[in-house]
Write an enzyme that holds these catalytic residues in place. Structure first.
Site, PDB file in Angstrom:
ATOM      1  N   GLU A 243       0.780  -1.238   0.000  1.00 12.03           N
ATOM      2  CA  GLU A 243       0.000   0.000   0.000  1.00 12.03           C
ATOM      3  C   GLU A 243       0.809   1.285   0.000  1.00 12.03           C
ATOM      4  O   GLU A 243       0.368   2.269   0.595  1.00 12.03           O
ATOM      5  CB  GLU A 243      -0.906  -0.016   1.235  1.00 12.03           C
ATOM      6  CG  GLU A 243      -0.168   0.020   2.599  1.00 12.03           C
ATOM      7  CD  GLU A 243       0.088  -1.334   3.239  1.00 12.03           C
ATOM      8  OE1 GLU A 243       0.104  -2.339   2.509  1.00 12.03           O
ATOM      9  OE2 GLU A 243       0.269  -1.391   4.471  1.00 12.03           O
ATOM     10  N   HIS A 274      -8.611  -3.126  -1.084  1.00 10.30           N
ATOM     11  CA  HIS A 274      -7.864  -3.317   0.170  1.00 10.30           C
ATOM     12  C   HIS A 274      -6.735  -2.276   0.271  1.00 10.30           C
ATOM     13  O   HIS A 274      -6.601  -1.592   1.279  1.00 10.30           O
ATOM     14  CB  HIS A 274      -7.313  -4.746   0.188  1.00 10.30           C
ATOM     15  CG  HIS A 274      -6.404  -5.090   1.330  1.00 10.30           C
ATOM     16  ND1 HIS A 274      -6.719  -6.023   2.283  1.00 10.30           N
ATOM     17  CD2 HIS A 274      -5.162  -4.649   1.660  1.00 10.30           C
ATOM     18  CE1 HIS A 274      -5.729  -6.132   3.152  1.00 10.30           C
ATOM     19  NE2 HIS A 274      -4.761  -5.303   2.797  1.00 10.30           N
ATOM     20  N   GLU A 275      -5.936  -2.168  -0.782  1.00 14.61           N
ATOM     21  CA  GLU A 275      -4.803  -1.226  -0.743  1.00 14.61           C
ATOM     22  C   GLU A 275      -5.298   0.210  -0.643  1.00 14.61           C
ATOM     23  O   GLU A 275      -4.658   1.051  -0.014  1.00 14.61           O
ATOM     24  CB  GLU A 275      -3.909  -1.400  -1.981  1.00 14.61           C
ATOM     25  CG  GLU A 275      -3.363  -2.812  -2.202  1.00 14.61           C
ATOM     26  CD  GLU A 275      -2.715  -3.429  -0.980  1.00 14.61           C
ATOM     27  OE1 GLU A 275      -2.059  -2.691  -0.230  1.00 14.61           O
ATOM     28  OE2 GLU A 275      -2.878  -4.653  -0.761  1.00 14.61           O
TER      29      GLU A 275
END
Ligand code: ZN
Length: 798
Positions: A243, A274-275
């Site tokens: 990330e 998600h990232e």
């Protein structure tokens, strides 16, 4: 100490082995202090403190000792650094498709000092500016926008305060696409040889990103804080993605060269989402120390499943959670290495990395999902917004977040947090006569409240639901067990528990599973059943019957893929010792799915991949490769490789076949596929050469090492591989002398003799684990694989 700023100068134009690294650091201490700088150079040239040159030979074990008087200081560190090929630090690789060189930086978890001298601690955030020299034909990207000021000279604007582990750089003749959404410049990046495949999926990738930006802006009430948002799909990446603020890196297998099942596309969307969650939770507000790493991951994981399901075209996230993610986490939570979700007190980064597992991701996400239901979405989000606002660009802890929830109106969360986050292990919920019994694990008793749905499916209906709050040790059920009827606690997969069905339900399952229309409920059933088999509570025969009944009617490609993988590796490979009659029954069930699925559909593809995996009918797979596949099944690049690898494993393909396939696909992924296929050949000399490469070749890249390990052990090659069982335990520890971090742990796990399910193997594992000096990541891999093997040994012993 406060770090005020970093200015980095990197020279990437010095040949294939090393790069120049200069780090100028401004910092401040309140009182005189003895500390150290983290730096892991090939050669350290200069360390200067406030203009005074220090002795570079003071460097020991990656630490350069410093005495700082109270006040502000300027440090200059100049070094030659080594490129790496293990997916950490500055990773360099050459694409065999066109002989071009690519670089990406992975500073996570503790690799930043192999790129630049720094104070490598997540709570020492500082703004970064950077100058990069690179070959003139390269593109350079980083955490902030990069401008080419003259050929091969790039400048990156000063960033917001970043933790060291976020600092990245992506450099090489990459292919880039950009688009604008709501004032944010979004970029997509891949190696040139994948350009056409990136272009083909650009609308989907940009679309998911834009939709998630809108949703996160709405949920968090804070705009994306890091300027541009590049997503770079890079070669030989260890994780799914990382990330890095403003420039997320992904493994480039996620740029699909071939048709993939829909579940694989939705999996990619979830990684993107998600990232993106991390940009706020993790990047804007960072954990103070590594022991709260789980909080980053649990939060991003929960958000990824929720947001992907809510705002993108992919609606099967919670199906995947039930079939895949949760099984991974529940297995981890039952091992000797289990740990609480929170508060593991990781003494150092290496210890934190070993807890970066199914508990930190899946159990943490399941706990946050439960907490969301418990608090209500309004309070949940109000607390998150306050937390993000109060600690923006800084660091925070779990207690800060719980404080924010309590200020947002949550009642005292200490008891909840003790049961779900601070105690490891999971309850068993067992259906009895008219009640559901809660049995806490003996080693980890706790009050764990469960909010769940019970479903009853009888001959006349599709299911009736009742909500249940399970608090004490026994909770009344609205219905009792009944012949011919399914009684399914946690039918909507809302809690985190081992579920044990009554006898009537188990007896009726093979006849009724195909009638269960909700895929999440089927996922919950498969979770319970597979857990029971692993515990020796349910026979392998019953689960085989269930596969034979369920697979031909399964509507979700995620389920077909997950179940065929599990059947191949666990049921047939580990539990049934490679029983070909069993694999034949599974293959026949998958075949029925294959021939009734719509030609060209993701479901058909998942079934075909499953057949290739479990079928022992090599002549048939050979016909697929020779141009006679089932109608609608595209024998494209990856399907050909997967089929060929399975053929190789069962002795149905030769080295020449693999060479011919590699001539058709000269890409880096082709090279990896070929390595895996060759390692799969049931041939004494091949196995010996593969073994030597894995155990001794210092030059192997991470991607090559993983492929060789994946091909090496095959359930049906037990006799051939017998000598390597003892050799594994004698030799694997030595790999930590020349590999580190992710690579050493992952190879130890992939190369573990998982099919040698005999008591003697357990003894060998125990003897190795008694060695106190084992690398911590390697130890965790061996210990967890030993626990899986223990189950297989017990099941085989009956
Ligand atoms: Zn993450």
């Amino acid at each position: 100490m406060r770090v005020l700023s970093y200015h980095l100068e990197l020279d990437l134009d010095r040949g294939p082995d090393h790069f120049g690294s200069q780090s100028q650091i401004a910092c401040e201490v309140m009182q005189a202090t003895d500390t150290f700088l983290d730096v892991s150079p090939h050669r350290l040239h200069v360390v200067e403190l406030d203009g005074v040159t220090l002795d570079p030979t003071d460097l020991a074990d990656g630490r350069f000792p410093l005495h700082l008087d109270a006040g502000e200081h300027r440090l200059l560190v100049s070094a030659d650094m080594a490129y790496r090929n293990d997916g950490e630090g500055l990773h360099r690789s050459v694409d065999p498709a066109d002989d071009t060189t690519y670089i990406y930086a992975m500073s996570f978890l503790d690799a930043a000092p192999s790129i630049f001298g720094c104070f490598d601690q997540p709570d020492l955030k500082a703004p970064y500016s950077m100058r990069v020299t690179a070959p003139p034909e390269w593109t350079v990207l980083g955490n902030t926008r990069a401008s080419q000021v003259s050929p091969g000279r790039w400048e990156l604007a000063e960033s917001a305060p970043l933790a060291t582990y976020f600092v990245t750089l992506v450099a090489g003749p990459y292919h880039c696409l950009t688009r604008e959404h709501d004032g944010i410049r979004m970029g997509l990046v891949a190696v040139r040889s994948l350009a056409e495949h990136l272009d083909k999926d650009a609308d989907e990738l940009f679309g998911v990103t834009a939709a998630a930006f809108d949703e996160y802006h709405r949920l968090f009430g804070i705009r994306y804080p890091f300027g541009d948002y590049y997503q770079a799909f890079v070669p030989e990446f260890n994780a799914g993605a990382m990330e890095n603020p403003g420039c997320v890196t992904f493994r480039d297998e996620m740029i699909f060269r071939s048709q993939v099942p829909d579940g694989v596309r939705s999996g990619r969307a979830r990684v993107i989402v998600h990232e993106m969650a991390h940009q706020w939770f993790g990047d804007l507000v960072t954990m103070r120390w590594w022991d709260d790493l789980w909080l980053n991951e649990s939060f991003a994981e929960y958000m990824a499943y929720r947001v992907t399901d809510d705002v993108t075209a992919f609606r099967d996230s919670w199906v995947e959670f039930a079939y895949g993610r949760k099984r991974w986490g529940m297995a981890a939570d039952q091992r000797p290495s289990t740990h609480p979700v929170a508060g593991n007190g990781a003494p150092d980064a290496a210890a934190a990395l070993t807890d970066f597992d199914g508990i930190s991701y899946a159990k943490g996400a399941a706990a946050l999902k439960q907490l969301n239901a418990y608090l209500g979405d309004e309070v949940f989000l109000a607390g998150v917004r306050t937390h993000l606002r109060d600690h923006a660009y800084g660091n925070a802890t779990l207690d800060d977040l719980f404080g924010a929830w309590e200020r947002a109106g949550a009642e005292d969360l200490r008891a909840w947090s003790m049961g779900w986050l601070r105690t490891p292990g999971l309850d068993t919920l067992r259906v009895g006569e008219g009640q559901l019994t809660r049995i806490p694990p003996a080693d980890h008793p706790a009050q764990r409240p469960h909010g769940l749905t019970v479903r009853r499916v009888d001959a006349d209906n599709d299911g009736r639901d009742e909500r249940l709050q399970v608090v004490g040790d026994a909770t009344a059920l609205p219905w009792g067990p009944e012949a011919g009827t399914l009684l399914i606690p946690d039918a909507r997969d809302e809690t985190w528990a081992k579920v044990r069905y009554d006898e009537h339900t188990l007896a009726a399952l093979p006849d009724r599973i195909a009638e269960v229309t909700d895929p999440v409920t089927r996922g919950a059933i498969w979770l319970a059943v597979r857990d029971a088999v692993a515990d020796g509570d349910l026979s392998c025969e019953l689960v085989l019957d269930l596969l034979v009944a369920g697979l031909p009617a399964e509507t979700e490609d995620i389920a077909v893929s997950n179940l065929s993988w599990w059947a191949d590796v666990f049921l047939v490979g580990q539990y049934l010792g490679g029983d070909t009659a069993a694999s034949g029954r599974v293959a026949a069930a998958l075949d029925r799915r294959l021939y009734t699925a719509a030609p060209g559909s993701g479901l058909q593809l998942a079934a075909a991949l499953g057949v290739a995996e479990v079928s022992t009918d090599s002549p048939r797979l050979r016909r697929w490769l020779d141009g006679d596949p089932p109608e609608g099944l595209a024998m494209d690049t990856d399907m050909r490789w997967l089929t060929l690898t399975q053929l190789a494993r069962r002795g149905g393909a030769s080295r020449a076949d693999i060479d011919a396939e590699l001539a058709r696909d000269t890409s880096s992924q082709g090279v990896v596929h070929a390595a895996r296929a060759r390692a799969s050949l049931p041939d004494v000399d091949t196995k010996a050469a593969v073994w030597t490469a894995i155990l001794t070749d210092h030059e192997l890249s991470n991607a090559q090492a993983y492929a060789l390990c994946e091909g090496f052990w095959r359930a049906e090659q037990s006799e051939l591989l017998q000598p390597y069982v003892a050799r594994y335990f004698a030799e694997i520890a030595s790999t930590a002398s020349f590999r580190s971090g992710w690579l050493v742990a992952e190879t130890a796990q992939l190369l573990f003799p998982s099919y040698a399910a005999e008591p003697a193997t357990l003894d060998l594992a125990d003897a190795l684990l008694a060695d106190e000096s084992l690398d911590p990541g390697l130890r965790r891999s061996v210990s967890d694989s030993r626990d899986d093997l223990r189950r297989a040994v017990a099941i085989r012993a009956g």
